[in-house]
Design an enzyme around this catalytic site. Structure first.
Site, PDB file in Angstrom:
ATOM      1  N   GLU A 105      -5.497  -8.187  -0.989  1.00 45.60           N
ATOM      2  CA  GLU A 105      -6.156  -7.981   0.305  1.00 45.60           C
ATOM      3  C   GLU A 105      -7.609  -7.615   0.071  1.00 45.60           C
ATOM      4  OE1 GLU A 105      -4.593  -5.391   3.357  1.00 45.60           O
ATOM      5  OE2 GLU A 105      -2.537  -5.839   2.721  1.00 45.60           O
ATOM      6  N   GLU A 128       0.836  -1.214   0.000  1.00 46.05           N
ATOM      7  CA  GLU A 128       0.000   0.000   0.000  1.00 46.05           C
ATOM      8  C   GLU A 128       0.865   1.255   0.000  1.00 46.05           C
ATOM      9  OE1 GLU A 128      -2.808  -0.468   3.254  1.00 46.05           O
ATOM     10  OE2 GLU A 128      -4.143  -1.583   1.956  1.00 46.05           O
TER      11      GLU A 128
END
Ligand code: BG6
Length: 485
Positions: free
Chosen positions: A384, A192
Site C-alpha cells: 500500500e 496492518e
C-alpha cells in the site's frame, strides 16, 4: 575488483499492481448469504479530518444493526465491485497489472464466523474474481483479514479478545486454502496488524468503556491471539499448498527523532520498536525482549497458552509486506501532533502534507526499505502507498498531476533502495480504483487511477472513468519502472 551482483533496476518479475479491501470496494453487504461485518457498523465520520474508526460501543452496534440503510454506513455499499468486478479487472489489465491485492470478507464464507459449513455462494464469488484475473495473467495477492470480521463474533465473544476466535479463524483459513489451492501464490494474514493497538476496527473488540491502561492490555491480548492465528495459518498454507507463500503486513511508520539529543533519539527508537514488534514476531518467530520489558513496565499481562511460543517459532512468514504513507517525528517531550492513518505523531517541518494532513516523505520510503531489509533479510513487498486527494471532474476528465507526482517520487526512491541492495518483490499502490475511505468512510478522499462516479451520500451512476494517472501508470508498468515522466 569486487563487482556487486545486486540489480540496478526493477527485477523482470517485479509485481506492479494495486491493492484494495473487501469492505471498501465490494458493496453487496447483504446478498448471497453474507453476514454483517464489524466494518459495516462503523458510522461515517462527522468530521472528515478525524478518524471514525474507534467510536464503536455496544450502543452504536445496536443502532447500526437496526439501521438497514447504507447512508450512514458507506462500507456496506463500497463501489459495488461485487457486480462490477469484470469491468474493473479489465481496466486493471489494460494498465498492465501483474498483481491485484484484494481481501476475502470472512463473513461471506462464514456469515456468523463459527459455522462448520462454508457458504458456497461466498466461495463462488472469489472463484469468479480469480477466473477473471487468470484471464489476464494477473497474480492474486489475498489478504485474509482486512479490517473486518463477522460481527457475530464480536457480539458472541468480543472478537479477538477471546481465544476461541483463533480456532474460528483457522477453520476459515483452512477452508479457503483448500478451496483456492493452486490458484493463489501470495497470501497476507492480517492487514496492518499493528493498528490493533488502536482498537475495534482491527480487533473487533469493544473496549471503549475501559480505562487507557486496561484498553492497552486488552488490545495486546487480542493481538497475541492474532499473532498465534497468523502462525497457524502459515503452517496450514505450507502443508495445504506448498508452492504458496505467506506474508505479514505492517503499517510501517518510521519515527524520526525531533533533534539529535540522545533522549529524543531514544524516544524515537522506542516508537519504532513498538511499530516493528509485530513484524519481529511474525518474521523471526518470537517476542523481542524490548517488548517484554515494555509490557512489564506498563502493567500489561498477556495470557499465553503453553504451546504458543512454539507455534510462533515454528512458522515465520515467507515475506514481509507493509503499507507506507508517511513518517512521524517524536521527542522525549510531546510535540504538536499531525494526522495519520493509524496514529498521530509530531510534525516534520521539512515535509509537505496531503489534503488530510498526512506527511509526504518519499525519501523515508528508501530509509524504511533499507532498514526493513537489514532487519529481516526476507523479501519485501510494498502492498500500500498512495495519495488520498480531492479530484475534480472537468469535462469528463480528471487531471491528477498531484497523484502522479506523489507516486513518481515514491517509485524513484524504491529504485534507489533496489540499487542499495534491497530485495523488493512488488508494489501495489493503494486504491487503484476510487473506494470508500477506511478512516472516514467518505468517497471524496480518492486514491484511484480510475474515478468512480459516487458521492459521499452514495449518489451517482458508479460509472468508471480513467484519470490521467491511469495512462501514466500504464507507461510505468510497461517500462518496468523506467519511464516515470
Ligand atoms: C491503510 C488501510 O491504513 O490506509 C486501508 O490498510 C486504507 O484500508 C488506507 O484505506 C488509506 O486510508 P484512508 O483512511 O485514507 O482510506
Amino acid at each position: 575488483m569486487y563487482k556487486s551482483s545486486f540489480p540496478k533496476e526493477f527485477p523482470k518479475e517485479f509485481l506492479w499492481g494495486g491493492a484494495t479491501a473487501a469492505n471498501q470496494i465490494e458493496g453487496a453487504w447483504n446478498v448471497d448469504g453474507k453476514g454483517l461485518t464489524t466494518a459495516e457498523v462503523v458510522r461515517k465520520a462527522d468530521d472528515r479530518k478525524k478518524m471514525s474508526m474507534n467510536v464503536v460501543d455496544a450502543k452504536s452496534i445496536k443502532e447500526a444493526t437496526n439501521d438497514l440503510t447504507t447512508v450512514n454506513y458507506p462500507k456496506r455499499r463500497g463501489v459495488d465491485f461485487y457486480h462490477h468486478y469484470k469491468e474493473d479487472i479489465k481496466l486493471f489489465a489494460e494498465m498492465g497489472f501483474k498483481v491485484f491485492r484484494f481481501s476475502i470478507a470472512w463473513a461471506r464464507i462464514f456469515p456468523q464466523g463459527d459455522e462448520q459449513q462454508a457458504n458456497e455462494k461466498g466461495l463462488a464469488f472469489y472463484d469468479r474474481v480469480l477466473d477473471e484475473l487468470e484471464k489476464y495473467n494477473i497474480e492474486p495477492l489475498i489478504t485474509l483479514s482486512h479490517y473486518e470480521m463477522p460481527l457475530a463474533l464480536t457480539q458472541k465473544q468480543n472478537g479477538w479478545l477471546d481465544r476461541r476466535t483463533i480456532a474460528d479463524f483457522t477453520h476459515y483459513t483452512e477452508v479457503v486454502f483448500k478451496h483456492y489451492r493452486g490458484r493463489v501464490r501470495y497470501w497476507l494474514s492480517f492487514n496492518e496488524i499493528n493498528t490493533g493497538t488502536w482498537g475495534f476496527h482491527e480487533t473487533g473488540v469493544v473496549d471503549s468503556h475501559l480505562k487507557k491502561q486496561e484498553q492497552e492490555n486488552v488490545r495486546y491480548q487480542a493481538l497475541h491471539h492474532q499473532l498465534v492465528a497468523s502462525a497457524i495459518a502459515t503452517k496450514q498454507l505450507h502443508e495445504i499448498d506448498p508452492e504458496a507463500k505467506m506474508g505479514c503486513m505492517l503499517a510501517r511508520m518510521q519515527t524520526y527523532s525531533a533533534t539529535c539529543k540522545p533522549e529524543d533519539v531514544r524516544a524515537a527508537q522506542l516508537e519504532d520498536q513498538k511499530n516493528l514488534f509485530f513484524t519481529d514476531v511474525q518474521a523471526r518467530g518470537e517476542y523481542p525482549e524490548f517488548m517484554n520489558r515494555y509490557f512489564s513496565e506498563n502493567g500489561i499481562q498477556i495470557k499465553m497458552a503453553a504451546h504458543d511460543q512454539q507455534v510462533l517459532a515454528e512458522s515465520p512468514v515467507d515475506f514481509v509486506s507493509f503499507s507506507y504513507y508517511m513518517t512521524t517525528v517524536t521527542s522525549a517531550i510531546a510535540e504538536e501532533e499531525v494526522n495519520g492513518n493509524m496514529s498521530t505523531g509530531g510534525r516534520n517541518k521539512y515535509l509537505e502534507e496531503s489534503d488530510w494532513g498526512w506527511q509526504i516523505d518519499p525519501v523515508g520510503l528508501r530509509i524504511t526499505l533499507n532498514e526493513m531489509w537489514d532487519r529481516y533479510r526476507k523479501p519485501l513487498f510494498i502492498v500500500e502507498n498512495g495519495l488520498g486527494a480531492l479530484d475534480k471532474l472537468e469535462s469528463g476528465k480528471i487531471h491528477d498531476d498531484y497523484r502522479i507526482n506523489y507516486l513518481r517520487k515514491h517509485i524513484e526512491q524504491m529504485k534507489q533502495a533496489i540499487k542499495d541492495g534491497v530485495q523488493l518483490m512488488g508494489y501495489t499502490m493503494w486504491g487503484p480504483i476510487d473506494l470508500i475511505s477506511f478512516s472516514t468512510s467518505e468517497m471524496s478522499k480518492r486514491y484511484g487511477f480510475i474515478y468512480v462516479d459516487q458521492d459521499d451520500e452514495g449518489n451517482g451512476s458508479l460509472k468508471r472513468i480513467k484519470k490521467d494517472s491511469f495512462y501514466w501508470y500504464k507507461k510505468v508498468i510497461l517500462s518496468n519502472g523506467e519511464d516515470l515522466a
